[in-house]
Write a protein that holds these residues in place. Structure first.
Motif, PDB file in Angstrom:
ATOM      1  N   PRO A 142      89.821 -61.248  10.097  1.00 48.77           N
ATOM      2  CA  PRO A 142      90.226 -62.451  10.822  1.00 48.77           C
ATOM      3  C   PRO A 142      91.254 -62.125  11.892  1.00 48.77           C
ATOM      4  O   PRO A 142      92.190 -61.354  11.671  1.00 48.77           O
ATOM      5  CB  PRO A 142      90.829 -63.332   9.718  1.00 48.77           C
ATOM      6  CG  PRO A 142      90.101 -62.915   8.484  1.00 48.77           C
ATOM      7  CD  PRO A 142      89.917 -61.425   8.625  1.00 48.77           C
ATOM      8  N   GLY A 143      91.033 -62.688  13.064  1.00 52.45           N
ATOM      9  CA  GLY A 143      91.922 -62.426  14.190  1.00 52.45           C
ATOM     10  C   GLY A 143      91.425 -61.356  15.133  1.00 52.45           C
ATOM     11  O   GLY A 143      91.884 -61.275  16.278  1.00 52.45           O
ATOM     12  N   ASN A 144      90.496 -60.505  14.679  1.00 54.60           N
ATOM     13  CA  ASN A 144      89.905 -59.522  15.585  1.00 54.60           C
ATOM     14  C   ASN A 144      89.169 -60.240  16.716  1.00 54.60           C
ATOM     15  O   ASN A 144      88.686 -61.353  16.539  1.00 54.60           O
ATOM     16  CB  ASN A 144      88.923 -58.615  14.836  1.00 54.60           C
ATOM     17  CG  ASN A 144      89.586 -57.604  13.923  1.00 54.60           C
ATOM     18  OD1 ASN A 144      88.943 -57.027  13.071  1.00 54.60           O
ATOM     19  ND2 ASN A 144      90.880 -57.386  14.068  1.00 54.60           N
ATOM     20  N   SER A 159      87.578 -65.269  18.599  1.00 60.11           N
ATOM     21  CA  SER A 159      88.460 -64.783  17.542  1.00 60.11           C
ATOM     22  C   SER A 159      87.730 -64.909  16.206  1.00 60.11           C
ATOM     23  O   SER A 159      87.174 -65.972  15.887  1.00 60.11           O
ATOM     24  CB  SER A 159      89.754 -65.589  17.512  1.00 60.11           C
ATOM     25  OG  SER A 159      90.625 -65.122  16.499  1.00 60.11           O
ATOM     26  N   VAL A 160      87.731 -63.829  15.433  1.00 59.13           N
ATOM     27  CA  VAL A 160      87.036 -63.833  14.150  1.00 59.13           C
ATOM     28  C   VAL A 160      87.768 -64.740  13.161  1.00 59.13           C
ATOM     29  O   VAL A 160      88.982 -64.647  12.992  1.00 59.13           O
ATOM     30  CB  VAL A 160      86.940 -62.400  13.585  1.00 59.13           C
ATOM     31  CG1 VAL A 160      86.386 -62.418  12.160  1.00 59.13           C
ATOM     32  CG2 VAL A 160      86.062 -61.534  14.491  1.00 59.13           C
ATOM     33  N   ASP A 161      87.004 -65.612  12.508  1.00 56.03           N
ATOM     34  CA  ASP A 161      87.546 -66.487  11.472  1.00 56.03           C
ATOM     35  C   ASP A 161      87.334 -65.900  10.080  1.00 56.03           C
ATOM     36  O   ASP A 161      88.223 -65.944   9.233  1.00 56.03           O
ATOM     37  CB  ASP A 161      86.891 -67.868  11.546  1.00 56.03           C
ATOM     38  CG  ASP A 161      87.195 -68.574  12.854  1.00 56.03           C
ATOM     39  OD1 ASP A 161      88.370 -68.596  13.251  1.00 56.03           O
ATOM     40  OD2 ASP A 161      86.250 -69.085  13.490  1.00 56.03           O
ATOM     41  N   SER A 162      86.148 -65.377   9.833  1.00 54.37           N
ATOM     42  CA  SER A 162      85.851 -64.787   8.531  1.00 54.37           C
ATOM     43  C   SER A 162      84.653 -63.867   8.642  1.00 54.37           C
ATOM     44  O   SER A 162      83.862 -63.954   9.594  1.00 54.37           O
ATOM     45  CB  SER A 162      85.576 -65.874   7.485  1.00 54.37           C
ATOM     46  OG  SER A 162      84.407 -66.610   7.807  1.00 54.37           O
ATOM     47  N   GLU A 164      81.627 -62.651   5.989  1.00 51.39           N
ATOM     48  CA  GLU A 164      81.111 -62.964   4.664  1.00 51.39           C
ATOM     49  C   GLU A 164      79.734 -62.345   4.458  1.00 51.39           C
ATOM     50  O   GLU A 164      78.994 -62.090   5.412  1.00 51.39           O
ATOM     51  CB  GLU A 164      81.050 -64.477   4.480  1.00 51.39           C
ATOM     52  CG  GLU A 164      82.423 -65.146   4.677  1.00 51.39           C
ATOM     53  CD  GLU A 164      82.391 -66.634   4.456  1.00 51.39           C
ATOM     54  OE1 GLU A 164      81.799 -67.076   3.439  1.00 51.39           O
ATOM     55  OE2 GLU A 164      82.949 -67.357   5.295  1.00 51.39           O
ATOM     56  N   GLN A 184      81.144 -71.659  19.041  1.00 54.98           N
ATOM     57  CA  GLN A 184      81.304 -70.673  17.985  1.00 54.98           C
ATOM     58  C   GLN A 184      80.275 -69.565  18.118  1.00 54.98           C
ATOM     59  O   GLN A 184      79.292 -69.696  18.850  1.00 54.98           O
ATOM     60  CB  GLN A 184      81.209 -71.346  16.614  1.00 54.98           C
ATOM     61  CG  GLN A 184      82.307 -72.371  16.374  1.00 54.98           C
ATOM     62  CD  GLN A 184      82.415 -72.792  14.931  1.00 54.98           C
ATOM     63  OE1 GLN A 184      81.890 -72.138  14.026  1.00 54.98           O
ATOM     64  NE2 GLN A 184      83.100 -73.906  14.697  1.00 54.98           N
ATOM     65  N   VAL A 207      79.471 -62.666  10.579  1.00 55.66           N
ATOM     66  CA  VAL A 207      80.807 -62.851  11.143  1.00 55.66           C
ATOM     67  C   VAL A 207      80.864 -64.229  11.779  1.00 55.66           C
ATOM     68  O   VAL A 207      80.038 -64.562  12.631  1.00 55.66           O
ATOM     69  CB  VAL A 207      81.130 -61.768  12.192  1.00 55.66           C
ATOM     70  CG1 VAL A 207      82.444 -62.078  12.906  1.00 55.66           C
ATOM     71  CG2 VAL A 207      81.194 -60.390  11.540  1.00 55.66           C
ATOM     72  N   ALA A 209      83.052 -66.726  14.124  1.00 52.96           N
ATOM     73  CA  ALA A 209      84.122 -66.644  15.124  1.00 52.96           C
ATOM     74  C   ALA A 209      84.087 -67.883  16.017  1.00 52.96           C
ATOM     75  O   ALA A 209      83.058 -68.547  16.129  1.00 52.96           O
ATOM     76  CB  ALA A 209      83.962 -65.379  15.978  1.00 52.96           C
TER      77      ALA A 209
END
Length: 217
Positions: A142-144, A159-162, A164, A184, A207, A209
């Motif tokens: 996250p954040g990448n 911005s990456v959120d998760s 999975e 998104q 991913v 984002a």
């Protein structure tokens, strides 16, 4: 077994659904020694959002439609051009060409990265030629940042959120492909255990984002 394009049923609100699959056509064995051959189908995308899509949150950036041209993810050393993906005769999304390990695909009839909605980008984890562009996708945090250069001269910064992992037989279609109130991005590849008998990976890595900003190239 690749999942076919589906319309209607419980996924009607999602639109066109596809899923990334990698099927090995080499003799059964360790995928590290015999990388998976070209996928029979690749990732998913929803169609361009309709007027019924939820309103974007105040201040959320949304860009006009423009084809993606290049994907950059510095944290995992991805710097790859895009190719357009279309539907094959069986209703599956064609995979990126297997002879180019450094190539990502975008469903040309879906949302473009930066538009409101869920834009979907697919890439191989490996091919018959060895490790491929999304080999390290599961290592993102996250954040990448994910940068998409676009044909209109803008760069969309996500911005990456998760990150999975989902079993292919229990893939959350609505969550991955459903309408969103903002712009998104979904990056999808294969992952999890490699089933030598099926010659396929059992999972998908996704991913999630969101569009954070944009700038001129």
């Amino acid at each position: 077994m690749p999942r076919l394009l589906r319309a209607g049923m419980g996924a009607a609100a999602v639109g066109l659904l596809l899923i990334y699959n990698s099927v090995d056509t080499t003799p059964a064995g360790d995928p590290a020694a015999a990388p998976a051959a070209p996928p029979a189908a690749t990732a998913a995308a929803s169609p361009p959002p309709s007027p019924a899509a939820p309103a974007a949150a105040p201040g959320a950036p949304v860009l006009k439609r423009a084809k993606p041209t290049r994907l950059r993810i510095p944290q995992i050393a991805v710097d790859a051009p895009f190719t357009e993906l279309a539907l094959g005769p069986t209703g599956q999304l064609d995979a990126p060409p297997p002879d180019d390990k450094n190539l990502v695909g975008w469903y040309r009839d879906g949302v473009t990265p930066g538009e409101r909605g869920s834009a979907v980008v697919a890439g191989h984890i490996d091919t018959s030629k060895g490790p491929a562009v999304f080999l390290l996708l599961s290592l993102l945090l996250p954040g990448n940042k994910v940068e998409v250069s676009r044909a209109d001269g803008t760069v969309a910064v996500f911005s990456v959120d998760s990150v999975e992992t989902f079993a292919k037989n229990a893939f959350p279609d609505q969550r991955v492909y459903g309408k969103t109130p903002d712009a998104q991005l979904r990056l999808i590849t294969c992952g999890g255990t490699y089933d030598k008998q099926k010659r396929d990976y059992l999972d998908n890595v996704v991913v999630f984002a969101h569009l954070e900003s944009s700038h001129k190239a």
